[in-house]
Every structure is written in C-alpha cells, then in structure tokens.
Motif scaffolding. Sequence first.
Motif, PDB file in Angstrom:
ATOM      1  N   CYS A 199       0.871  -1.173   0.000  1.00  0.00           N
ATOM      2  CA  CYS A 199       0.000   0.000   0.000  1.00  0.00           C
ATOM      3  C   CYS A 199       0.911   1.226   0.000  1.00  0.00           C
ATOM      4  CB  CYS A 199      -0.915  -0.010   1.226  1.00  0.00           C
ATOM      5  SG  CYS A 199      -2.103   1.341   1.276  1.00  0.00           S
ATOM      6  N   PRO A 200       1.419   1.613  -1.169  1.00  0.00           N
ATOM      7  CA  PRO A 200       2.472   2.628  -1.231  1.00  0.00           C
ATOM      8  C   PRO A 200       1.996   4.031  -0.869  1.00  0.00           C
ATOM      9  CG  PRO A 200       1.765   2.004  -3.431  1.00  0.00           C
ATOM     10  CD  PRO A 200       1.068   1.085  -2.486  1.00  0.00           C
ATOM     11  N   SER A 201       2.932   4.809  -0.348  1.00  0.00           N
ATOM     12  CA  SER A 201       2.680   6.217  -0.044  1.00  0.00           C
ATOM     13  C   SER A 201       2.914   7.035  -1.306  1.00  0.00           C
ATOM     14  CB  SER A 201       3.631   6.693   1.065  1.00  0.00           C
ATOM     15  OG  SER A 201       3.655   8.106   1.141  1.00  0.00           O
ATOM     16  N   GLU A 202       1.867   7.729  -1.768  1.00  0.00           N
ATOM     17  CA  GLU A 202       2.007   8.520  -2.995  1.00  0.00           C
ATOM     18  C   GLU A 202       2.961   9.691  -2.814  1.00  0.00           C
ATOM     19  OE1 GLU A 202      -1.474   9.521  -5.229  1.00  0.00           O
ATOM     20  OE2 GLU A 202      -2.572   7.798  -4.446  1.00  0.00           O
ATOM     21  N   ALA A 203       3.221  10.093  -1.580  1.00  0.00           N
ATOM     22  CA  ALA A 203       4.163  11.185  -1.340  1.00  0.00           C
ATOM     23  C   ALA A 203       5.595  10.760  -1.646  1.00  0.00           C
ATOM     24  CB  ALA A 203       4.063  11.660   0.106  1.00  0.00           C
ATOM     25  N   GLU A 204       5.855   9.448  -1.614  1.00  0.00           N
ATOM     26  CA  GLU A 204       7.220   8.970  -1.800  1.00  0.00           C
ATOM     27  C   GLU A 204       7.390   7.962  -2.932  1.00  0.00           C
ATOM     28  OE1 GLU A 204       9.549   8.692   2.070  1.00  0.00           O
ATOM     29  OE2 GLU A 204       7.529   8.199   2.765  1.00  0.00           O
ATOM     30  N   VAL A 205       6.287   7.447  -3.455  1.00  0.00           N
ATOM     31  CA  VAL A 205       6.350   6.413  -4.486  1.00  0.00           C
ATOM     32  C   VAL A 205       5.352   6.740  -5.594  1.00  0.00           C
ATOM     33  CG1 VAL A 205       5.992   3.965  -4.991  1.00  0.00           C
ATOM     34  CG2 VAL A 205       7.037   4.655  -2.810  1.00  0.00           C
ATOM     35  N   SER A 206       5.841   6.859  -6.833  1.00  0.00           N
ATOM     36  CA  SER A 206       4.939   7.076  -7.969  1.00  0.00           C
ATOM     37  C   SER A 206       4.719   5.793  -8.762  1.00  0.00           C
ATOM     38  CB  SER A 206       5.490   8.166  -8.895  1.00  0.00           C
ATOM     39  OG  SER A 206       6.712   7.758  -9.499  1.00  0.00           O
ATOM     40  N   ALA A 207       5.573   4.789  -8.534  1.00  0.00           N
ATOM     41  CA  ALA A 207       5.421   3.489  -9.184  1.00  0.00           C
ATOM     42  C   ALA A 207       6.338   2.511  -8.468  1.00  0.00           C
ATOM     43  CB  ALA A 207       5.774   3.560 -10.669  1.00  0.00           C
ATOM     44  N   TYR A 208       6.043   1.217  -8.636  1.00  0.00           N
ATOM     45  CA  TYR A 208       6.949   0.200  -8.110  1.00  0.00           C
ATOM     46  C   TYR A 208       6.961  -0.994  -9.041  1.00  0.00           C
ATOM     47  CZ  TYR A 208       2.770  -2.189  -6.252  1.00  0.00           C
ATOM     48  OH  TYR A 208       1.561  -2.821  -6.128  1.00  0.00           O
ATOM     49  N   ALA A 209       8.004  -1.814  -8.915  1.00  0.00           N
ATOM     50  CA  ALA A 209       8.144  -2.971  -9.794  1.00  0.00           C
ATOM     51  C   ALA A 209       8.918  -4.072  -9.088  1.00  0.00           C
ATOM     52  CB  ALA A 209       8.869  -2.575 -11.085  1.00  0.00           C
TER      53      ALA A 209
END
Length: 307
Positions: A199-209
């Motif tokens: 559940c990523p934090s949009e303040a610090e992560v715009s995408a993940y892989a």
Amino acid sequence: MAGLGRVLVHVRRGGEGGAARFGQSVTGSFCSPHEDVAAVSCGLQRGRFLLADAAFPGSTETILGRPPFCPAKLLEPRAAAEPRGRGVEAAVAVLLQAATGPVLLTRRPHGLRVFPNVWVPPGGHVEPDEELLAVGLRELQEETGLRLAAGTFTWRLLGLWESVYPPMLSRGPPRRHHIVAYLLLRSQEPHEELEARICPSEAEVSAYAWLEPHVLEAIAATEDGAERPGRVPSTLPASVSITEVSGGSPRAAQLPTATLLNVAPAEGEDVERVSTGTKFALRLWLEARGGKNGGQTGPEEASGGWE
C-alpha cells in the motif's frame, strides 16, 4: 542543533577524526584520488555513524563507494560551501528480495526536489537511537506499507554508497550529502504474497516494480556518466511490468526496459533511470548471489552485526 533528528557521519583514520564535512568526499578519506572504492569498518556509536580504517567494537567491515563523477570528489581539495549546521547524514536503503527471486524497486515522484523520477529501493534517514535494520524496516513500511514480521526474513549489509545531490557539478553545487547503507533483505514469502500487502505512499512512491534477476543484471551493467543511453540486450523483454501509483488507485502498466537502462547524462536535465547507488548495490548483490550462500545472516542475527 546540528543534525537535529538525523544521525551524522563521522570519520576516523589512524585513531583520529571527527564529523565528516559536507561537500568533501568521505570515500576520499580512505582511498587515493584516482580510486572510488575503499574498505572500511562502520557502525553506529554514541548517536553517530562511524566509518574507520580499523575495526572497533561492534563494527562491520564493508565496502564504501562513490561514482567517478561524485561532486564531493571533484570539489576537493577546496571545500564546498557548507550549509550552516549540516554535515554528512547517514541513510539506509533496502533491497527487498522475495523468495521467488524478484527484487522490489520504487520510483520517486516527479515533484520531489531530490532525485525526482529516479528508481531506488525504499529508504531514508537514520534517526537517533535507531539500528540500521530498524531504519530499513521502518522506511519499507512507510513507503510501501509492507511490514516484515520477525523470523520471516534474513538480512545482510551489502555496502555503503556516498550520495550527493545534484549528482553532477554541471547541475550545480551540492545541496544534499549522505552515506547510504544498502541492506539486502531476503523474504521467505513469494512476491505475490508481498504484492498483496503493498500500500504505497504517494508522497514517496509514484510506481513500483518487482524486477527479475536477469533484468537487474542488465541494469547493474550500465555506467552512469556515459555518453549514450543503455541498450536493451536481445535476451531481455522490450518492457517490464510496473504498478503506477496515482489517485489512490494503483494500476498495472508497462515500462520500456530501455528506461531502466538509461544512464545519468553528464549535461542537462536528468532522465528517468535507476540511481547510481542502486546500481552499485545491485552489483554487490549479484556478487553475493554468485557465492555459496550470499553471506546472509540468520533471521534474528541482524542487530548483532551493528550494535
């Protein structure tokens, strides 16, 4: 107060030393000017992150590196302008490897002032009274929502990286200066189970892989500062699956593999790419994978390697 809420880096050589100076290369304290890698002993000691040329109680021997174009290297021997009250700050970044093999990387949001739109592992500053593993676990949870329970992973220190921003003098004088401890965390869970809890934090992560080892090997082989961008080897897919994070609704997307093979341009604006320090850590990870057991520690042996 200098370094309020942050742990600063100290350097000791020949039994003498003190706080590392902002804008002056820490790596250069342990190697000759034409070298960019040095063997050091490191550890948290009395609220500081100490790097030394000899072992000390609670220390760990490791590798400290910097890029050939490191601004702190090129500014020597003259001093950089040091912002009042700032030294070199300690940080941690976590390479999380799932039991099935893939490694998690995240892309920093475009609007961040430091390394925007760059792919990195989760990580952040060391705060007072924290152990390095605790920092890594905290940052992993804050940025991705992933909480790793005790006994479900093993870990080891991969190495230290001297990170300066902007990363090249052509983009201006240093504004940030860190020593980053890269940790490898090997989860006993497959990436599908970990993915279900992200559940990523949009303040610090715009995408993940979740990137497979053969893709990471190609990324690690690229050299930042080169004149030409990375090329996609014929053995790699044209694109990789990522999850975009926007508006509270993560969505699956495809990213050209060539984007991850981009190199940091010597001049002009930066591009979407994997950070230079991450590539350094990936090379160390690949070397560890080639060993008999990767040098991993037991699930609950982590803190003993530092404090």
